[in-house]
Design a protein around this motif. Structure first.
Motif, PDB file in Angstrom:
ATOM      1  N   ALA A  42     -12.982   0.365 -19.202  1.00  0.00           N
ATOM      2  CA  ALA A  42     -12.554  -0.464 -18.075  1.00  0.00           C
ATOM      3  C   ALA A  42     -11.037  -0.374 -17.931  1.00  0.00           C
ATOM      4  O   ALA A  42     -10.313  -0.154 -18.905  1.00  0.00           O
ATOM      5  CB  ALA A  42     -12.978  -1.915 -18.290  1.00  0.00           C
ATOM      6  N   ALA A  43     -10.559  -0.579 -16.707  1.00  0.00           N
ATOM      7  CA  ALA A  43      -9.117  -0.503 -16.447  1.00  0.00           C
ATOM      8  C   ALA A  43      -8.341  -1.522 -17.265  1.00  0.00           C
ATOM      9  O   ALA A  43      -7.218  -1.258 -17.712  1.00  0.00           O
ATOM     10  CB  ALA A  43      -8.843  -0.708 -14.955  1.00  0.00           C
ATOM     11  N   ASN A  44      -8.956  -2.700 -17.508  1.00  0.00           N
ATOM     12  CA  ASN A  44      -8.216  -3.719 -18.243  1.00  0.00           C
ATOM     13  C   ASN A  44      -8.025  -3.377 -19.725  1.00  0.00           C
ATOM     14  O   ASN A  44      -7.296  -4.072 -20.432  1.00  0.00           O
ATOM     15  CB  ASN A  44      -8.871  -5.100 -18.088  1.00  0.00           C
ATOM     16  CG  ASN A  44     -10.308  -5.139 -18.614  1.00  0.00           C
ATOM     17  OD1 ASN A  44     -10.739  -4.274 -19.379  1.00  0.00           O
ATOM     18  ND2 ASN A  44     -11.048  -6.132 -18.188  1.00  0.00           N
ATOM     19  N   GLU A 253      -6.853  -1.253 -10.907  1.00  0.00           N
ATOM     20  CA  GLU A 253      -8.032  -2.044 -10.553  1.00  0.00           C
ATOM     21  C   GLU A 253      -7.631  -2.948  -9.395  1.00  0.00           C
ATOM     22  O   GLU A 253      -6.793  -3.842  -9.559  1.00  0.00           O
ATOM     23  CB  GLU A 253      -8.498  -2.873 -11.748  1.00  0.00           C
ATOM     24  CG  GLU A 253      -9.890  -3.480 -11.603  1.00  0.00           C
ATOM     25  CD  GLU A 253     -10.992  -2.428 -11.705  1.00  0.00           C
ATOM     26  OE1 GLU A 253     -11.861  -2.429 -10.802  1.00  0.00           O
ATOM     27  OE2 GLU A 253     -10.983  -1.626 -12.649  1.00  0.00           O
ATOM     28  N   LYS A 262      -8.526 -10.211 -11.475  1.00  0.00           N
ATOM     29  CA  LYS A 262      -9.051  -8.970 -12.044  1.00  0.00           C
ATOM     30  C   LYS A 262      -8.184  -7.756 -11.708  1.00  0.00           C
ATOM     31  O   LYS A 262      -8.487  -6.651 -12.144  1.00  0.00           O
ATOM     32  CB  LYS A 262     -10.485  -8.732 -11.560  1.00  0.00           C
ATOM     33  CG  LYS A 262     -11.467  -9.808 -12.037  1.00  0.00           C
ATOM     34  CD  LYS A 262     -12.875  -9.519 -11.551  1.00  0.00           C
ATOM     35  CE  LYS A 262     -13.851 -10.588 -12.030  1.00  0.00           C
ATOM     36  NZ  LYS A 262     -15.233 -10.325 -11.549  1.00  0.00           N
ATOM     37  N   TYR A 263      -7.124  -7.951 -10.949  1.00  0.00           N
ATOM     38  CA  TYR A 263      -6.244  -6.838 -10.617  1.00  0.00           C
ATOM     39  C   TYR A 263      -5.577  -6.297 -11.879  1.00  0.00           C
ATOM     40  O   TYR A 263      -5.162  -7.048 -12.765  1.00  0.00           O
ATOM     41  CB  TYR A 263      -5.144  -7.272  -9.651  1.00  0.00           C
ATOM     42  CG  TYR A 263      -5.600  -7.560  -8.238  1.00  0.00           C
ATOM     43  CD1 TYR A 263      -6.925  -7.421  -7.841  1.00  0.00           C
ATOM     44  CD2 TYR A 263      -4.679  -7.985  -7.276  1.00  0.00           C
ATOM     45  CE1 TYR A 263      -7.322  -7.689  -6.542  1.00  0.00           C
ATOM     46  CE2 TYR A 263      -5.071  -8.258  -5.970  1.00  0.00           C
ATOM     47  CZ  TYR A 263      -6.393  -8.113  -5.613  1.00  0.00           C
ATOM     48  OH  TYR A 263      -6.780  -8.380  -4.326  1.00  0.00           O
TER      49      TYR A 263
END
Length: 277
Positions: A42-44, A253, A262-263
């Motif tokens: 995931a991007a995070n 994201e 969530k960005y």
């Protein structure tokens, strides 16, 4: 979600090393396909990876990195580990000067804690992009201006079937040499293939590569980005770098109108060491 190969391209960390971090429990994939065994990230997770790379850049072993990433460590425990590394670097002063200076910066804090933003340096390659560029009248118009620019460049790239596949984060380039709140010169860029030609609204160019950019990851709304900018600016000054190119923001994201919590945004400052260091 990114396949391990795409996550490797985005982070500039090899697939082999990502698999090794998985084996050690330092960075587990967000999910693994039960049938194919493919790893997905995931991007995070970029923020945790940046922490690992930042700690490794200090010369700490993977075992020490794992200890520092544990929750609940006290300031004294963190300080003790950094002092131990400092002693080692003093014995290897000639080859360890850069790492030693970074540890000294940490030890100068009144209370040694993990920073909210981990900053690393990495190489970025030259990339062919389609760009729409304009000046936002002021900060309140920056968001709408960028939205309009990205709509223009994405529509044009899709119309000509020139959009490169993921990972292809929308990239904002800030061209002003100094920060200003009026007439903000920005470019909205997206990666495209070599077949695309520009028109009156969209130009096709090579976004320059750099031997070193200072990079950090911000989670959450764009309104909170100033804290990330302050952290990376302080890191640049403390580590004797100077900015040598336009600032970039990469939307790792992002969904327009979506949940801003969530960005995930990467900030990049092209940098070089000051001549006297």
């Amino acid at each position: 979600m990114f396949k391990i190969g795409d996550f490797s391209k985005l982070s500039r960390v090899s697939v082999r090393m990502l698999r090794y971090y998985d084996e050690l429990g330092l960075l587990k994939p967000a999910s693994v396909d039960n049938f194919t065994g493919y790893r997905y990230y995931a991007a995070n997770q970029m923020a945790r990876l940046n922490r690992i790379l930042a700690l490794r850049d200090l010369g700490l072993s993977l075992e020490q990195v794992a200890q520092l990433l544990q929750d609940g460590l006290t300031s004294e425990q963190i300080q003790g580990m950094l002092k131990l590394k400092r002693s080692e670097l003093y014995r290897q002063l000639e080859e360890g000067q850069t790492q030693l200076a970074r540890i000294e910066n940490w030890l100068q804090q009144e209370e040694v804690t993990m920073p909210a933003y981990a900053v690393i340096t990495k190489k970025v390659e030259t990339q062919r992009v389609a760009q729409a560029r304009a000046k936002a009248p002021d900060m309140s118009k920056l968001g709408p201006t960028l939205d309009s620019l990205f709509d223009t460049v994405l529509a044009y790239a899709r119309q000509h079937n020139a959009l490169l596949p993921e990972p292809n984060p929308a990239t904002t380039v800030y061209y002003d040499e100094e920060f200003g709140e009026k007439d903000i010169d920005v470019g909205a860029c997206i990666y495209v293939n070599n077949t695309l030609m520009g028109n009156g609204e969209v130009e096709v160019l090579d976004l320059p590569g750099y031997a070193s950019v200072a990079s950090t990851i911000h989670h959450g709304p764009f309104a909170n980005l100033p804290a990330a900018y302050q952290a990376i600016s302080e890191w640049i000054a403390a580590n004797h770098y100077q900015i040598c190119g336009p600032t970039r923001e990469l939307n790792l994201e992002y969904e327009r109108g979506g949940d801003q919590s969530k960005y995930v945004t990467e900030i990049q400052f092209p940098v070089k060491l000051l001549a006297h260091t």
